[in-house]
Design an enzyme around this catalytic site. Structure first.
Site, mmCIF file in Angstrom:
data_model
loop_
_atom_site.group_PDB
_atom_site.id
_atom_site.type_symbol
_atom_site.label_atom_id
_atom_site.label_comp_id
_atom_site.label_asym_id
_atom_site.label_seq_id
_atom_site.Cartn_x
_atom_site.Cartn_y
_atom_site.Cartn_z
ATOM 1 N N ILE A 18 0.850 -1.188 0.000
ATOM 2 C CA ILE A 18 0.000 0.000 0.000
ATOM 3 C C ILE A 18 0.887 1.239 0.000
ATOM 4 O O ILE A 18 1.718 1.411 0.886
ATOM 5 C CB ILE A 18 -0.911 0.016 1.270
ATOM 6 N N ALA A 59 4.602 4.078 2.917
ATOM 7 C CA ALA A 59 3.997 2.852 2.375
ATOM 8 C C ALA A 59 3.978 1.789 3.464
ATOM 9 O O ALA A 59 4.578 1.963 4.521
ATOM 10 C CB ALA A 59 4.814 2.359 1.184
ATOM 11 N N LYS A 60 3.292 0.714 3.219
ATOM 12 C CA LYS A 60 3.332 -0.439 4.125
ATOM 13 C C LYS A 60 2.928 -1.656 3.317
ATOM 14 O O LYS A 60 2.187 -1.538 2.343
ATOM 15 C CB LYS A 60 2.332 -0.242 5.279
ATOM 16 N N GLY A 61 3.404 -2.830 3.745
ATOM 17 C CA GLY A 61 3.026 -4.042 3.032
ATOM 18 C C GLY A 61 2.978 -5.206 3.986
ATOM 19 O O GLY A 61 3.418 -5.098 5.126
#
Ligand code: NAD
Length: 419
Positions: free
Chosen positions: A61, A106-108
């Site tokens: 994301i 962001a992050k995932g």
């Protein structure tokens, strides 16, 4: 968990609405930064050790890249949830902006239980996930890092897989790598150390002596355990520390060497192994008589229920999002000085940035160089937040948001809207 993720996202969006009152902001751009810019969901197969094939779901994301490439961790956990990823990506954007490093947020993550997987299964999962998200990551685009249940080995697999497809080694595609593969000295301890640097600044500002100050820490992982050891070095007394199963308490100060040995040996905190220690629950720890409270475990632990009973003078948020907005108001009324997460735990992303810079320039900085630069950035950021806190008469969290969100909005306005 999906419900908890939705609540966390709502909290993250509410924080943006609150700060918007203090900023000259176009409603359209505000709507944009309350949503994410790009979201990738992938479903991918992995061959398991027993010969079966399992399909996993993962996300990357990307919230905002107006100030520089997207940046944020990758989490492996059974509760990985799209809304929570969105909130965490948003917080990364504000964090990079507060400390003024040229990254976005962001992050995932992958929904999986790494504790039940073999090393081989984890490697195959990581490599396939990297391939799936390789269309949106890259050293100039989006740079992942470790998060809950991912570590330098996972980062090494990501770097290797990405590099294989590029046809050459690309160390700058991830941070938090092993030192042998271009990781930075000082990255492992950066977040815990940053918690102590910002606490020292808070104590200096409040005229609170650090010598002998009583510190209670929730969480004994990377952030909590390293912060505890740095607190001891600067003369404070760590009177309580916990992990997910509970904690230890000694009003005169815990024997930290015994605590760390016990954690290493048994992977839990046992009162029999630490002289003078008594058990304390995670709930009790937050309400202990102490000077400095450091939540360094999970989100949403300080709520409207327990906030009235928090006795600390200073709350330093090692964890991301440990305090709910309702609890924030209660703490402000009680006069608790809060060093907010996007400032207190920013040490990690700052040294990640140093790692990326070293990789791009093919340099290796010394430990001293990393430590001095980290300290300078965090001290300067603290002073900038305090200046807004004093000028606008807002909470420290609001001041940090005014600084961070303000910088992101300014970048959007300068860049304009294409076409
Ligand atoms: P970690 O996995 O190393 O440690 C987490 C600790 O929290 C462990 O001791 C675990 O036992 C404890 N814990 C888990 N569930 C708990 C519960 N319900 N109650 C009490 N304790 C519980 O993780 P970490 O890297 O230390 O991260 C801790 C927090 O700091 C997270 O919110 C993370 O997002 C945040 N953070 C970490 C970094 C970093 O560089 N590691 C950077 C910024 C923010």
């Amino acid at each position: 968990m999906a419900q908890k993720g939705a609540q966390i996202l709502e909290m993250a969006r509410k924080q943006v609405d609150l700060v918007a009152r203090y900023l000259d902001v176009d409603q359209g751009i505000l709507e944009r930064i309350k949503s994410t810019k790009r979201e990738l969901t992938v479903h991918f197969p992995v061959k398991m050790d027993d010969g079966s094939v399992r399909v996993f779901t993962g996300y990357r994301i990307q919230h905002d890249d107006s100030r520089g490439p997207f940046k944020g961790g990758i989490r492996y956990h059974p509760d990985v949830d799209l809304d929570e990823m969105r909130a965490l990506a948003m917080w990364m954007t504000w964090k990079s902006a507060v400390v003024n490093i040229p990254f976005g947020g962001a992050k995932g993550g992958v929904k999986c239980n790494p504790k039940e997987m073999s090393l081989g299964e984890l490697e195959r999962l990581t490599r396939r996930f990297t391939w799936e998200i390789s269309i949106v990551i890259g050293p100039d685009v989006d740079i992942p890092a470790p998060d809950v249940y991912t570590n330098p080995q996972v980062m090494a697999w990501i770097m290797d897989t990405y590099s294989v497809f590029q046809g050459h080694t690309v160390p700058g595609v991830v941070t938090g790598k092993p030192l042998e593969l271009g990781g930075s000295v000082g990255r492992h301890e950066a977040t815990g150390k940053g918690v102590v640097i910002t606490t020292l600044k808070a104590c200096e500002y409040l005229n609170l002596p650090i010598e002998g100050a009583r510190v209670a820490i929730q969480g004994c992982g990377n952030v909590g355990s390293i912060a505890a050891q740095y607190f001891e070095r600067v003369g404070a007394r760590v009177i309580a520390i916990s992990d997910s199963k509970g904690g230890l308490y000694n009003p005169n100060g815990l024997d930290l060497r015994a605590v760390m040995n016990c954690k290493r040996r048994y992977d839990r905190l046992l009162e029999d192994e630490v002289p003078g220690a008594e058990p304390v629950t995670n709930e009790e720890l937050l309400e202990l008589e102490c000077d400095i409270l450091v939540p360094a475990a999970i989100e949403g632990v300080i709520t409207k229920e327990n906030a009235p009973r928090v006795k600390a003078k200073v709350l330093v948020e090692g964890a991301n999002g440990p305090t709910t907005p309702e609890a924030d108001e209660i703490l402000a009324d009680k006069g608790v000085f809060v060093v907010p997460d996007i400032l207190a735990n920013a040490g990690g992303v700052v040294v990640s940035y140093f790692e990326w810079v070293q990789n791009l320039q093919e340099l290796l900085w010394s430990e001293e160089e990393v430590a001095t630069r980290l300290e300078n950035i965090l001290k300067r950021s603290f002073d900038e937040v305090v200046a807004i806190y004093e000028e606008k008469k807002v909470t420290m969290r609001m001041a940090a948001y005014i600084l961070g969100v303000g910088r992101v909005l300014k970048a959007h306005m300068l860049r304009g809207i294409y076409p």
